[in-house]
Design an enzyme around this catalytic site. Structure first.
Site, short mmCIF file in Angstrom:
data_model
loop_
_atom_site.label_atom_id
_atom_site.label_comp_id
_atom_site.label_asym_id
_atom_site.label_seq_id
_atom_site.Cartn_x
_atom_site.Cartn_y
_atom_site.Cartn_z
N ARG A 23 0.45 -1.01 0.16
CA ARG A 23 -0.36 -0.07 -0.07
C ARG A 23 0.96 1.37 0.23
NH1 ARG A 23 -2.82 -0.89 5.29
NH2 ARG A 23 -0.86 -1.58 5.65
N GLN A 47 4.13 25.09 18.69
CA GLN A 47 3.78 25.77 16.65
C GLN A 47 4.86 24.81 15.74
OE1 GLN A 47 4.61 29.14 15.63
NE2 GLN A 47 5.50 29.70 13.57
N ASN A 49 5.30 24.76 11.35
CA ASN A 49 5.98 24.91 10.34
C ASN A 49 6.20 24.01 8.98
OD1 ASN A 49 5.37 27.86 11.82
ND2 ASN A 49 8.13 27.54 12.12
N ARG A 59 18.01 28.29 2.91
CA ARG A 59 16.80 28.70 3.85
C ARG A 59 17.56 28.74 4.84
NH1 ARG A 59 10.83 29.38 2.67
NH2 ARG A 59 10.32 27.54 0.55
N HIS A 62 18.93 30.88 10.21
CA HIS A 62 18.05 31.61 10.93
C HIS A 62 18.51 30.93 12.74
CE1 HIS A 62 15.35 31.80 7.37
NE2 HIS A 62 15.62 32.59 7.77
N LYS A 72 13.80 23.00 16.93
CA LYS A 72 13.46 22.89 16.15
C LYS A 72 14.02 21.46 15.98
CE LYS A 72 14.06 27.10 13.74
NZ LYS A 72 14.26 27.86 12.52
N HIS A 119 20.53 27.39 12.34
CA HIS A 119 19.66 26.58 11.51
C HIS A 119 20.10 27.27 9.60
CE1 HIS A 119 16.11 23.87 9.77
NE2 HIS A 119 17.11 23.17 10.02
N TYR A 132 8.41 21.35 10.76
CA TYR A 132 9.34 21.81 12.09
C TYR A 132 8.60 21.78 13.24
CZ TYR A 132 11.69 24.85 8.25
OH TYR A 132 12.25 25.36 7.07
N GLU A 143 13.95 36.93 15.93
CA GLU A 143 15.02 36.34 14.67
C GLU A 143 15.38 37.18 14.12
OE1 GLU A 143 13.42 33.33 14.15
OE2 GLU A 143 11.70 33.31 15.69
N ASP A 169 17.71 36.56 2.88
CA ASP A 169 18.54 35.82 3.78
C ASP A 169 20.10 36.26 3.18
OD1 ASP A 169 17.66 34.85 5.50
OD2 ASP A 169 16.65 32.67 3.52
#
Length: 199
Positions: A23, A47, A49, A59, A62, A72, A119, A132, A143, A169
């Site tokens: 499957r 949270q 993400n 990305r 951060h 994270k 990260h 995340y 941030e 960035d």
């Protein structure tokens, strides 16, 4: 679930068992018992993400102010990416060093980054999806970012890909510039935070 410490203190890789059949496949990317055994405390999830990226999308780097910062737990439901963990904690024995982990939807592995670590990631194929689990909600005033193309860090970005970065960035400071500006997390603050989570 296999757990292994990475070379940056406070970073871990988790690899669950997968259960394929005719499957498809079943897997549990996050398992609290294995996480607590490795890290020493439960993961508070405030949270989640979700991002989808084209091949070559970078990305990061951060990070967030300590305290409270943001831990994270990152995994890949589709595609593949290289996850970069950068030690930006001033006073850390591995300050300025990094580790890299290939995370993909076949192995179903995950990376955990403790509070105070930098990260970044690069998608290796189109429609790469990252999920995340975050320990705190997004706090725009707390941030920050560093340029992922900092030549002093020399992160191992695959040169065969055409890089796609946000303006934020691209224009972010280098590690040295952030250090001079006094905006990086302090290792002693991070250690105190880690101890409070285990109390």
């Amino acid at each position: 679930m296999q757990a292994s410490s990475l070379k940056i203190d406070g970073a871990f890789e988790f690899t669950p068992r997968t259960f394929p059949d005719d499957r498809g496949v079943f897997v549990s990317p996050y398992q609290e018992a294995a996480f607590v055994e490795a890290v020493g405390h439960p993961l508070r999830v405030a949270q989640t993400n979700h991002s989808v990226s084209r091949a070559g999308t970078i990305r990061g780097i951060h990070y967030a102010d300590v305290p409270p910062s943001q831990a994270k737990y990152v995994f890949c439901p589709r595609g593949s990416f290289i996850d970069m963990i950068v030690d930006i904690r001033v006073g850390s024995p591995t300050f300025g060093q990094w580790d890299a982990v290939l995370v993909d939807s076949t192995k179903c592995n995950a990376v955990y980054l403790s509070e105070g670590l930098g990260h970044a990631m690069i998608a290796l194929e189109d429609d790469t999806t990252m999920n995340y689990l975050c320990s705190t909600v997004y706090n725009p005033t707390g941030e920050h970012g560093l340029t992922p193309l900092d030549p002093a860090l020399d992160l191992p970005w695959p040169r065969e890909l055409a890089f796609l970065l946000s303006e934020k960035d691209t224009s972010a400071p280098t590690l040295a510039e952030a250090y001079e500006a006094g905006v990086l997390p302090r290792y002693e603050d991070c250690v105190a935070l880690y101890a409070s989570l285990k109390a």
